[in-house]
Write an enzyme that holds these catalytic residues in place. Sequence first.
Site, mmCIF file in Angstrom:
data_model
loop_
_atom_site.group_PDB
_atom_site.id
_atom_site.type_symbol
_atom_site.label_atom_id
_atom_site.label_comp_id
_atom_site.label_asym_id
_atom_site.label_seq_id
_atom_site.Cartn_x
_atom_site.Cartn_y
_atom_site.Cartn_z
ATOM 1 C CB CYS A 94 1.819 5.349 -0.059
ATOM 2 S SG CYS A 94 0.838 4.463 -1.273
ATOM 3 C CB CYS A 128 0.859 6.119 -8.125
ATOM 4 S SG CYS A 128 1.907 7.005 -6.961
HETATM 5 FE FE1 FES Z 1 1.085 5.610 -3.087
HETATM 6 FE FE2 FES Z 1 0.608 7.324 -4.959
HETATM 7 S S1 FES Z 1 1.774 7.648 -3.168
HETATM 8 S S2 FES Z 1 -0.280 5.381 -4.737
#
Ligand code: FES
Length: 145
Positions: free
Chosen positions: A33, A103
């Site tokens: 991400c 996360c």
């Molecule tokens: Fe990757 Fe939250 S989407 S840390």
Amino acid sequence: MYSEKVMDHFNNPRNVGEIENPSGVGTVGNAKCGDIMRMYFDIDDQGVIRDVKFKTFGCGAAVATSSMATELVKGKTVQEALEVTNKAVMEALDGLPPVKVHCSLLAEEAIHAALWDYAQKNHIVIEGLEEPVNDIAEKAEDEEY
Ligand code: FES
């Protein structure tokens, strides 16, 4: 979708900022991400975490989990801080949606990276602590974000 606690920590994150000359600093990232989290610890001679600050360049759940993680480790010994796992952070936030579990893992890794840095600087071994795999300290030190 998000609990009230998550929204609260997202809207009013605790302990945002940095610590000058920290006892330990850890920067971790998630390659998928692209989110980045940095955590600073001020640790006293007894090995107690006196102050914690963080900076997160990432999603709302990453902000909320790092905020909660700083609250959970503050005042703890380095050994106790190791027990602040991503599960503990999620529980303290009354849960996270499944797609956001990674996360909270970033928050756990940021704690470990900061502890690792502290251990390296002081030439000590923290039992049970392994070098964080997503530690991007060297790269991140050259960058401002
Ligand atoms: Fe990757 Fe939250 S989407 S840390």
